[in-house]
Every structure is written in structure tokens, then in C-alpha cells.
Design a protein around this motif. Sequence first.
Motif, PDB file in Angstrom:
ATOM      1  N   LYS A 120       0.813  -1.214   0.000  1.00 47.16           N
ATOM      2  CA  LYS A 120       0.000   0.000   0.000  1.00 47.16           C
ATOM      3  C   LYS A 120       0.845   1.263   0.000  1.00 47.16           C
ATOM      4  O   LYS A 120       0.509   2.245   0.661  1.00 47.16           O
ATOM      5  CB  LYS A 120      -0.941   0.003   1.196  1.00 47.16           C
ATOM      6  CG  LYS A 120      -2.003  -1.091   1.105  1.00 47.16           C
ATOM      7  CD  LYS A 120      -3.011  -0.920   2.202  1.00 47.16           C
ATOM      8  CE  LYS A 120      -4.094  -1.982   2.091  1.00 47.16           C
ATOM      9  NZ  LYS A 120      -4.801  -2.156   3.347  1.00 47.16           N
ATOM     10  N   PRO A 155      -6.394   8.864  -5.968  1.00 47.53           N
ATOM     11  CA  PRO A 155      -6.659   7.981  -4.825  1.00 47.53           C
ATOM     12  C   PRO A 155      -5.449   7.114  -4.483  1.00 47.53           C
ATOM     13  O   PRO A 155      -5.233   6.778  -3.316  1.00 47.53           O
ATOM     14  CB  PRO A 155      -7.842   7.118  -5.291  1.00 47.53           C
ATOM     15  CG  PRO A 155      -8.011   7.356  -6.747  1.00 47.53           C
ATOM     16  CD  PRO A 155      -7.378   8.674  -7.063  1.00 47.53           C
ATOM     17  N   ASP A 156      -4.656   6.770  -5.495  1.00 46.32           N
ATOM     18  CA  ASP A 156      -3.474   5.949  -5.250  1.00 46.32           C
ATOM     19  C   ASP A 156      -2.452   6.701  -4.393  1.00 46.32           C
ATOM     20  O   ASP A 156      -1.896   6.164  -3.434  1.00 46.32           O
ATOM     21  CB  ASP A 156      -2.857   5.548  -6.592  1.00 46.32           C
ATOM     22  CG  ASP A 156      -1.723   4.563  -6.419  1.00 46.32           C
ATOM     23  OD1 ASP A 156      -2.008   3.366  -6.319  1.00 46.32           O
ATOM     24  OD2 ASP A 156      -0.562   5.007  -6.358  1.00 46.32           O
ATOM     25  N   LYS A 169       0.749  -4.066  -5.151  1.00 45.02           N
ATOM     26  CA  LYS A 169       0.972  -3.250  -3.947  1.00 45.02           C
ATOM     27  C   LYS A 169       0.616  -3.996  -2.677  1.00 45.02           C
ATOM     28  O   LYS A 169       0.215  -3.417  -1.688  1.00 45.02           O
ATOM     29  CB  LYS A 169       0.234  -1.919  -4.059  1.00 45.02           C
ATOM     30  CG  LYS A 169      -1.215  -2.030  -4.422  1.00 45.02           C
ATOM     31  CD  LYS A 169      -1.872  -0.679  -4.340  1.00 45.02           C
ATOM     32  CE  LYS A 169      -3.363  -0.841  -4.353  1.00 45.02           C
ATOM     33  NZ  LYS A 169      -4.070   0.344  -4.013  1.00 45.02           N
ATOM     34  N   THR A 171      -1.694   8.637   3.278  1.00 40.87           N
ATOM     35  CA  THR A 171      -2.318   8.194   4.528  1.00 40.87           C
ATOM     36  C   THR A 171      -1.339   7.362   5.356  1.00 40.87           C
ATOM     37  O   THR A 171      -1.192   7.552   6.561  1.00 40.87           O
ATOM     38  CB  THR A 171      -3.591   7.364   4.224  1.00 40.87           C
ATOM     39  OG1 THR A 171      -4.471   8.179   3.465  1.00 40.87           O
ATOM     40  CG2 THR A 171      -4.285   6.898   5.492  1.00 40.87           C
ATOM     41  N   ASP A 203     -10.231  -5.818  -1.282  1.00 37.37           N
ATOM     42  CA  ASP A 203      -9.262  -5.291  -2.252  1.00 37.37           C
ATOM     43  C   ASP A 203      -9.955  -4.974  -3.579  1.00 37.37           C
ATOM     44  O   ASP A 203      -9.694  -3.958  -4.220  1.00 37.37           O
ATOM     45  CB  ASP A 203      -8.161  -6.327  -2.555  1.00 37.37           C
ATOM     46  CG  ASP A 203      -7.308  -6.667  -1.339  1.00 37.37           C
ATOM     47  OD1 ASP A 203      -7.172  -5.806  -0.448  1.00 37.37           O
ATOM     48  OD2 ASP A 203      -6.775  -7.797  -1.296  1.00 37.37           O
ATOM     49  N   LYS A 223     -12.234  -1.932  -3.304  1.00 38.15           N
ATOM     50  CA  LYS A 223     -11.456  -0.703  -3.233  1.00 38.15           C
ATOM     51  C   LYS A 223     -10.856  -0.357  -4.608  1.00 38.15           C
ATOM     52  O   LYS A 223     -10.892   0.795  -5.039  1.00 38.15           O
ATOM     53  CB  LYS A 223     -10.329  -0.830  -2.205  1.00 38.15           C
ATOM     54  CG  LYS A 223      -9.469   0.426  -2.149  1.00 38.15           C
ATOM     55  CD  LYS A 223      -8.534   0.453  -0.963  1.00 38.15           C
ATOM     56  CE  LYS A 223      -7.860   1.808  -0.786  1.00 38.15           C
ATOM     57  NZ  LYS A 223      -7.178   2.333  -1.977  1.00 38.15           N
ATOM     58  N   GLU A 269      -3.628   6.948  -0.768  1.00 39.72           N
ATOM     59  CA  GLU A 269      -3.369   5.752   0.045  1.00 39.72           C
ATOM     60  C   GLU A 269      -1.959   5.823   0.641  1.00 39.72           C
ATOM     61  O   GLU A 269      -1.747   5.554   1.827  1.00 39.72           O
ATOM     62  CB  GLU A 269      -3.514   4.503  -0.826  1.00 39.72           C
ATOM     63  CG  GLU A 269      -3.251   3.205  -0.095  1.00 39.72           C
ATOM     64  CD  GLU A 269      -3.371   2.004  -1.030  1.00 39.72           C
ATOM     65  OE1 GLU A 269      -4.318   1.222  -0.867  1.00 39.72           O
ATOM     66  OE2 GLU A 269      -2.512   1.855  -1.936  1.00 39.72           O
ATOM     67  N   THR A 270      -1.004   6.236  -0.190  1.00 43.70           N
ATOM     68  CA  THR A 270       0.381   6.333   0.270  1.00 43.70           C
ATOM     69  C   THR A 270       0.534   7.428   1.318  1.00 43.70           C
ATOM     70  O   THR A 270       1.165   7.221   2.356  1.00 43.70           O
ATOM     71  CB  THR A 270       1.304   6.615  -0.938  1.00 43.70           C
ATOM     72  OG1 THR A 270       1.182   5.520  -1.854  1.00 43.70           O
ATOM     73  CG2 THR A 270       2.758   6.762  -0.511  1.00 43.70           C
ATOM     74  N   ASP A 311     -11.541   3.020  -6.636  1.00 40.30           N
ATOM     75  CA  ASP A 311     -10.457   3.923  -7.027  1.00 40.30           C
ATOM     76  C   ASP A 311     -10.439   4.157  -8.545  1.00 40.30           C
ATOM     77  O   ASP A 311     -10.163   5.248  -9.023  1.00 40.30           O
ATOM     78  CB  ASP A 311      -9.100   3.371  -6.570  1.00 40.30           C
ATOM     79  CG  ASP A 311      -8.886   3.559  -5.068  1.00 40.30           C
ATOM     80  OD1 ASP A 311      -9.767   4.182  -4.423  1.00 40.30           O
ATOM     81  OD2 ASP A 311      -7.865   3.080  -4.546  1.00 40.30           O
TER      82      ASP A 311
END
Lengths: 467, 149
Positions: free
Chosen positions: A353, A387-388, B9, A394, B119, B122, A391-392, B126
Amino acid sequence: MTRPGTEAQPLRVAIVGAGPTGFYATDQLFRQPGLVVDVDMYDRVPTPYGLVRAGVAPDHQKIKSVTAAFDKVAAHPRFRFFGAVELGRHLSVDDLRAHYHMIIYTTGAQTDRRMGIAGEDLQRSHAATEFVAWYNGHPDYRDLTFDLSQERAAVVGVGNVAADVARILSRTPEELAATDIADYALEALSASRIREVHVLGRRGPAQAAFTNPEVRELGELTGADVTARPEEVEPDELTRQVLERAPDRATQKKVEILKDFSRRTPTGKPKRLVMRFLVSPVELLDDGRGGVAGMRLVRNRLYATATGTLQPKATDEFEHLPVGLVFRSVGYRGVPLPGVPFNDDWGVILNEKGRVLDAQSKLPLVGQYTAGWIKRGPTGVIGTNKPDAAETVTGMLEDLARDIHLRPADASPAAVERLVRERQPQYLSYQDWLRLDEIETRRGKETGRPRVKFTRVKDMLAALGRA
Amino acid sequence: MNIASLLAKKGSKVITVQPEQTIRQALGLLADHNIGALVVVDRDSRPVGILSERDIVRSAARDEDVFVKTVSALMTKDVILGVPQDDLESVGRTMTDRHIRHLPVVDQRRLVGIISIGDVVKAQRDLYRGEVETLQIELTEEHGKPAGR
Ligand SMILES: Cc1cc2nc3c(=O)[nH]c(=O)nc-3n(C[C@H](O)[C@H](O)[C@H](O)COP(=O)(O)OP(=O)(O)OC[C@H]3O[C@@H](n4cnc5c(N)ncnc54)[C@H](O)[C@@H]3O)c2cc1C
Ligand SMILES: NC(=O)c1ccc[n+]([C@@H]2O[C@H](COP(=O)([O-])OP(=O)(O)OC[C@H]3O[C@@H](n4cnc5c(N)ncnc54)[C@H](OP(=O)(O)O)[C@@H]3O)[C@@H](O)[C@H]2O)c1
């Protein structure tokens, strides 16, 4: 010592890679209430924006307006840009660790996926990545040459990049002249003798990766008639079952658009764009002099995997497609950064993540993060990186709250500047870029184009009076 | 989009357990790693089943001796396996339709990851958000505001 993030001790963050992801991450950091952050952003090329400048097609100017939002982020007083500074060449991970509390790698996907078939490396077989970077004026690719004296070309893959490549090959010189395509590419493409472009999908239209606006656009070209084969665009039994069980408007529409292409008759436009499905190249054929003479295609049938995905399976029907030029557009791939753990399975930085993991222990490395294409792989539009990146970021904030971050020997902004100056005296600042931007746009105005790009680093430096 | 980008990821470790291990050992793994399911693998690291916290709870509700049972007694044997090239969309549909919460993913029979329905949801969200974000950029002629407001 107090936790970084205050006026007295700002959180110092290095972002490596000035693409959309780098800017989204910066913006999100600057928006944290009560957190004082300094962001230094690096890029190996002198200019910011990553693939928005070097990937997005020159005839898609609207989406490029996203750079205005990036410029706003860059105007923040705690933001600095160091262009023409490469991690692994001018700076090492240890250099960054010595000057920052946290590092985010947002280096994107710098190379192409291979097809793994014979003849892939023949002359006139190119990765779409190279062609795209070339027509967009990327300094590292500007001196490549493509033999546009060929009359027939093939584009392998049916993603949005394949659509870009097919479209650029099919545009008229007048259409291209109204874009910010690199000057040399405009010249070469205007003299192009390509008459036929074959776009090859290994599955059916319902499984094709390109999105509807992009396919539709292929049917609206002034200089090319689009065609497809009725038997290849008609959904097979398995696809019909999926569409019946889970009706999906976008997919149905995509099939409709392609069926419409198959019903069209050529109207006498100078070029032809041929959309093919259910075929895979198995070999590129040698013309006897090391160049591509054509390709051998196998016809595929679809089968369902355990999860119900329809995948191609080769039949024993083959076909010969004579083409003199091939663009392999089967996806991008990330490259490892020196000193940063890499996950070879997926071609990304080893991460969970967005937290970079130690290669042995698989536990998070303190203060190192990643986001964007180098984190999740080369998929998604510009906005997907938002959004990617969130996530990081956060994860970074969670770690900061637990006081997990690097303890740099010298976190002062001045120390970084001294170091960069020493390693790369020719680095560019954001001010420098804005100056170049102004010149490029002005040169464009004079010729009725959005901009005329600088494509050589030395020309950029000369324009800034630094050559 | 295929599910490789979900696995990309998630690091590269998949927490596994062997069929002959006990439920107590399995619970230890679930707790240590803060996860909801374990992939059960044979000696050649091939997935042979899946053991979820639900499987354990269900058994514990009627059996005091659940802790000493073996993993193989409680695991779900009929596991559906994914491959990295599977499309996100069909994986999402199949998991929902068949009430599957965890999907082990194999590449040439080698276990390369596990993805949960969370997952998938989400990733879909996204993707959708990203598309909306991008459409907004294209539709907004005037960019008076910082990124994406
Ligand atoms: C051909 C093409 C066309 C596209 N068209 C569209 C479109 O029309 N609309 C859309 O929404 N999306 C489009 N996309 C997708 C979009 O471009 C990506 O989602 C996005 O650019 C990914 O952002 P990123 O920041 O992760 O990577 P990138 O944009 O690739 O940015 C990475 C940056 O890191 C830098 N870098 C790499 N290595 C180093 C290093 N060692 N040191 C310092 N810097 C380094 C690179 O120079 C680059 O500037 C397109 C993609 C491609 C490939
Ligand atoms: N206008 C836009 O919005 C725009 C423009 C450009 C790019 N982008 C985005 O950027 C991302 C990357 O685009 P992309 O086109 O590089 O990737 P992509 O969408 O993943 O498409 C790759 C294509 O290559 C095919 N392929 C892969 N391996 C192959 C093989 N061995 N033989 C034959 N075909 C093969 C894939 O088919 P399978 O599906 O069968 O694997 C797919 O059609 C995408 O998310 C895209 O939407 C957006």
C-alpha cells in the motif's frame, strides 16, 4: 527532539518523479491541516508533468489542462523543483536519506513489456513507448528514427496507447500541425507514406482495453477510413453469456461501435485503419536484411478461466500479414531504481500500500514510500493516481504520528541545494520551467499551435541563457 | 485492468499454513498478521484449500475442541484460484456471485498472492474515482482551483 511537521521543524519530503502522481501526493501533503511540510520534487528530465507532457497524445490537448492544477501546487512557498536531476545518477538513495524525513518514489513505468516472440527485435519493430516519447519530444528519444516510407504498419495491442499510436499514424499533416507534436515528428509524419494501419487485439471487442471515446474517435478521422471484420467483432457465445448475465452498458456500446465499423464501406480517404480481433502475432518475419517484412498471426478462440475471465487460446489457423513497420503496444513496465527494492513479478517497487518493503524481511523500510505507476503497475488514467497517492500519503501520516521517519543528518533546504548544485550544476527550477513554458507557448502562438516544444536539454539551457 | 495491479501493492508474502497444522497454530498466524484468511498449501507450496476466520468461528460455535483440530478438517477445499491476468471485473463478479471473500492467485501453479473482496471493491472504487477525476479535468475549461476540487 519534537516530531517534524512544525514551523520550527518542517517535515522534509523528497518526491522522485514529477508526473501526475508526484503532484497529487504533494498537494495532499500541503493540504494536511496543522502540518508544515517542505516538498522537494526531482525529475530526470528538465521539465515537469511526466507522461502528461511525454505520453498523452498531442491531439488530446484538453486533458493537458491538468497541468494548470499542478502549477498551482508548485506555487506553494514550501515547494521546490529540481529538474534534470536523476536518482541513481546525480543523487543516491543515501543522499536523500541524509536530507529528508520521508521519500516518495513516483518514477512511473519507464520501459515496455515484451511480447516474447521471435523477430521482436528486427529493425522497424518498435516499442510504442519509444514512438510515443519520440513524437512528444522527450529529450532521450528525440533522435530515434522511424521508417515512415513503409506503406503498411501494424500496432499490436488494443489499449488506449495503441489507439493513440494508430490515430497519430492516421492523422493528416494539417491535423498534426495544429498540435504540439515535436517539430521533427511533424515533419516526418507529414512525409509519411503509410496507407494502412492494422490494430491487433488478441481477444474480442468486448475484452478490449481501450475506452469508448477513444474507439469512437478512430471512426471519426478525416484522413482514414476505419474498417473491421464482421466475424471478428460479433461477440462469441461466451461473451454473449457474460453480457447477458451482467449487462454492462459501456461494453455493449464498445461492441456496437466496432460492429458499426464493420458495416462501413471505404469512402475514399487516403488511409485505412483496420481493427482486428482474436489474433495474436506469433512471429515477426525477416525481410532477409534484418527488417520486418510481415508477421505471422494465429487466430484465437476465447475460453473462460476459473474466475470467468475470457482469455485467448491459439487455434491452428494462421495468417500472414505483410507489414513493414510494427509498433508493440502491449503495455509499459517499471524499471528498478538503484538502492530501492524491486518486485520483479509485477515490475514495481516492492511495497505494501505504498510503503516500500525491505527485500529480505518484507517489512516496511523507514521513511520510504511509493505511488503511481511504479507502485501498482502501468494502468489507469491521470486521475487514478489521485486515490493511489492518497493511500500512500495516509500511510505516511500514520507513520509520522507514530514518530516513524528518517533522522536526516542535515535536513536544511540549503544543504540540499548545495548538494544538487555540486552534482548537477545545470539543474532547472520551477521558475526556469515556467520561463520555458512561456517561450514554448509564445512560439506556438506565432504558428497557430498550442506550443512548440523544446526537445533538447541544451536548447532549454540556451533559452534560459545558461548554455 | 487485470488483478496484477492489486497484487503489485501487496508486497509479495502470502501467509500460508499446512493442512496438518492445528487450528491453534492457524489462529496464531491470523492474529499475528492481522488477516482474515490463510491459504493452505501442500509441501510443494501448491494451494489446496483456504481457511478463513469464519470457518473457525463456525466450528467453534458447536465444538469446544476446535483448537486441536487440524487445518485440513476445517478448511474449504473447493477453492477457486485466480491468475494474475484475470480481469478485475470478472473477478469481482465471480467473487460476489459465489460469495468468495478470498481468492488465492497462482502463476504457473506457484502461489503469487491472495486478494480479498475488500481489495477488489477498493480497486473498483479507485478506478471509478480516477475516471471521474479525469473527466472533470477534461470538462473544466477554467482551472481556478488546486488539483481536483
Ligand atoms: C502514451 C500514454 C498516453 C496517455 N494518455 C492519457 C490520457 O490521454 N488521459 C489520461 O487520463 N491518462 C493518460 N495516460 C495515463 C497517465 O499518463 C498515467 O496514469 C500517469 O502519467 C502516471 O503517472 P505517474 O506520475 O505515476 O508516472 P509518470 O507520468 O510516468 O511520471 C514519472 C516521472 O518520473 C520521472 N523519473 C523516472 N525515473 C526517475 C529517476 N530515476 N529520477 C528522477 N526522476 C525519474 C520521469 O521522468 C517522469 O517524469 C497515458 C499514458 C501513456 C503511456
Ligand atoms: N486517452 C486516454 O485516456 C489514455 C491514453 C493512453 C493511455 N491511457 C491509459 O494508460 C494505461 C496504459 O495503457 P496501455 O494501452 O499501455 O495498456 P493497457 O490498457 O493495459 O493495454 C494493453 C493492451 O496490450 C494487449 N496485450 C498485452 N500483452 C499482449 C501480448 N503478448 N500480445 C498481444 N496483445 C497484448 C492487452 O490485451 P489483453 O487485454 O488481452 O491483456 C491490451 O489490449 C491504461 O490504463 C490506459 O487507459 C489512457
